[in-house]
Design a protein around this motif. Structure first.
Motif, PDB file in Angstrom:
ATOM      1  N   LEU A 137     -32.878  76.118  60.353  1.00  0.00           N
ATOM      2  CA  LEU A 137     -31.505  75.614  60.205  1.00  0.00           C
ATOM      3  C   LEU A 137     -30.874  76.087  58.896  1.00  0.00           C
ATOM      4  N   MET A 138     -31.039  77.381  58.637  1.00  0.00           N
ATOM      5  CA  MET A 138     -30.451  77.971  57.439  1.00  0.00           C
ATOM      6  C   MET A 138     -28.936  77.825  57.482  1.00  0.00           C
ATOM      7  N   ASP A 139     -28.337  77.546  56.336  1.00  0.00           N
ATOM      8  CA  ASP A 139     -26.884  77.408  56.193  1.00  0.00           C
ATOM      9  C   ASP A 139     -26.322  76.210  56.957  1.00  0.00           C
ATOM     10  N   VAL A 140     -27.160  75.204  57.194  1.00  0.00           N
ATOM     11  CA  VAL A 140     -26.690  73.960  57.807  1.00  0.00           C
ATOM     12  C   VAL A 140     -26.909  72.830  56.801  1.00  0.00           C
ATOM     13  N   GLN A 141     -25.862  72.035  56.589  1.00  0.00           N
ATOM     14  CA  GLN A 141     -26.001  70.880  55.702  1.00  0.00           C
ATOM     15  C   GLN A 141     -26.869  69.831  56.393  1.00  0.00           C
ATOM     16  N   LEU A 142     -27.961  69.473  55.748  1.00  0.00           N
ATOM     17  CA  LEU A 142     -28.935  68.573  56.369  1.00  0.00           C
ATOM     18  C   LEU A 142     -28.761  67.142  55.881  1.00  0.00           C
ATOM     19  N   GLY A 143     -28.583  66.241  56.842  1.00  0.00           N
ATOM     20  CA  GLY A 143     -28.623  64.822  56.550  1.00  0.00           C
ATOM     21  C   GLY A 143     -30.013  64.273  56.855  1.00  0.00           C
ATOM     22  N   ARG A 144     -30.134  62.964  56.924  1.00  0.00           N
ATOM     23  CA  ARG A 144     -31.443  62.334  57.103  1.00  0.00           C
ATOM     24  C   ARG A 144     -32.116  62.744  58.404  1.00  0.00           C
ATOM     25  N   HIS A 145     -31.366  62.783  59.493  1.00  0.00           N
ATOM     26  CA  HIS A 145     -31.963  63.064  60.799  1.00  0.00           C
ATOM     27  C   HIS A 145     -32.374  64.526  60.929  1.00  0.00           C
ATOM     28  N   LEU A 146     -31.530  65.442  60.471  1.00  0.00           N
ATOM     29  CA  LEU A 146     -31.878  66.856  60.563  1.00  0.00           C
ATOM     30  C   LEU A 146     -33.046  67.212  59.653  1.00  0.00           C
ATOM     31  N   LYS A 147     -33.167  66.525  58.537  1.00  0.00           N
ATOM     32  CA  LYS A 147     -34.306  66.793  57.647  1.00  0.00           C
ATOM     33  C   LYS A 147     -35.629  66.489  58.345  1.00  0.00           C
ATOM     34  N   VAL A 148     -35.649  65.427  59.163  1.00  0.00           N
ATOM     35  CA  VAL A 148     -36.860  65.092  59.921  1.00  0.00           C
ATOM     36  C   VAL A 148     -37.170  66.193  60.930  1.00  0.00           C
ATOM     37  N   HIS A 149     -36.132  66.684  61.623  1.00  0.00           N
ATOM     38  CA  HIS A 149     -36.322  67.769  62.595  1.00  0.00           C
ATOM     39  C   HIS A 149     -36.834  69.034  61.906  1.00  0.00           C
ATOM     40  N   VAL A 150     -36.262  69.345  60.739  1.00  0.00           N
ATOM     41  CA  VAL A 150     -36.658  70.549  60.008  1.00  0.00           C
ATOM     42  C   VAL A 150     -38.116  70.459  59.581  1.00  0.00           C
ATOM     43  N   GLN A 151     -38.524  69.294  59.077  1.00  0.00           N
ATOM     44  CA  GLN A 151     -39.919  69.123  58.657  1.00  0.00           C
ATOM     45  C   GLN A 151     -40.870  69.323  59.840  1.00  0.00           C
ATOM     46  N   ARG A 152     -40.507  68.771  60.991  1.00  0.00           N
ATOM     47  CA  ARG A 152     -41.349  68.916  62.183  1.00  0.00           C
ATOM     48  C   ARG A 152     -41.446  70.385  62.596  1.00  0.00           C
TER      49      ARG A 152
END
Length: 265
Positions: A137-152
């Motif tokens: 998710l390069m160049d996407v502003q990450l909030g709490r929910h997307l950060k969880v998806h990115v970590q996974r």
């Protein structure tokens, strides 16, 4: 993300975040409240609902352009990004979302590995990894929910990368792997799996001293940063290389004394 091979990813930050949330939950309804929280945390503007609707319309316009540019294009943008009571649903084909294609190829790689087909497994894992270029998710502003998806996803990427390396090692490609593994251990200095593969690749390539040096590097990093010792598996690997070195030295010493004794006769 693409539709019919055409990108439908917005350039503006917040519409990209909306599309990322929908793509990470493709096939499921994403509630407006969840989108609002991802975009503005706990301080949404009064116009949050209307603003999100505007962002969705921007994505739909990009989808409409993609449909028109495709000769076989059919359907409507509203069928791709569906409005439902309380939220939105991304109705994407599996080949349009890199994440799904990555997971499909990785699963095929695991099945090939279980069947003992190392060549196919290595190829499938490599194909899965090719779906990701650069950070997730390069160049996407990450909030709490997307950060969880990115970590996974990042954990999944590392797991598939390790599986591909293991398959390549079992195929005897240790020489080709050394450069890649040296870079990986620099990027992940406490990743025991990458260090284990590097030590094995160096040892099989006849570079025992470097293999032992790599173990010492890992030991230092783990004790300094985490206060841990290397795993029992790595300790045993280290010992086996040490023993191999000693056996080699003993053979050299024995050959030397035999040659000396023969020469003195």
């Amino acid at each position: 993300m693409a539709h019919n091979g055409e990108s439908i990813t917005p350039t503006a930050a917040k519409p990209r975040t909306v599309l990322a949330m929908l793509a990470m939950n493709a096939g499921k309804v994403v509630p407006l409240e969840l989108l609002s929280e991802e975009l503005w945390h706990r301080n949404p503007p009064k116009s949050a609902k209307t603003t999100i609707q505007t962002y969705v319309m921007q994505v739909r316009k990009l989808a409409e352009c993609a449909i028109r540019r495709c000769p076989e294009g059919a359907g409507q943008a509203k069928d791709i990004l569906v409005t439902l009571p309380g939220g939105y649903l991304l109705n994407a084909e599996t080949h349009d979302v890199d994440m799904w294609e990555f997971e499909r190829l990785a699963e095929e790689g695991h099945r090939a590995l279980e069947a003992g087909n190392l060549q196919l497994a290595a190829a499938k894992f490599a194909g899965a990894l090719d779906k990701w270029r650069g950070p997730v998710l390069m160049d996407v502003q990450l909030g709490r929910h997307l950060k969880v998806h990115v970590q996974r996803l990042q954990e999944g990427l590392l797991s598939v990368l390790q599986c591909r390396i293991d398959a390549d090692l079992r195929l005897g490609r240790h020489h080709e792997l050394i450069g890649e593994l040296m870079q990986l251990v620099q990027e992940c200095p406490t990743h025991e799996g990458f260090y284990k593969s590097l030590i094995i690749a160096l040892h099989r390539s006849g570079r025992r001293r470097e293999a032992l040096s790599a173990y010492r590097e890992l030991h230092t990093a783990l004790t300094r940063e985490l206060g841990l010792e290397p795993s029992l598996t790595l300790q045993r690997l280290h010992q086996s290389i040490l023993l191999a070195d000693r056996e080699t030295e003993e053979l050299v010493d024995t050959a030397y004394w035999l040659n000396t004794a023969m020469a003195s006769k």
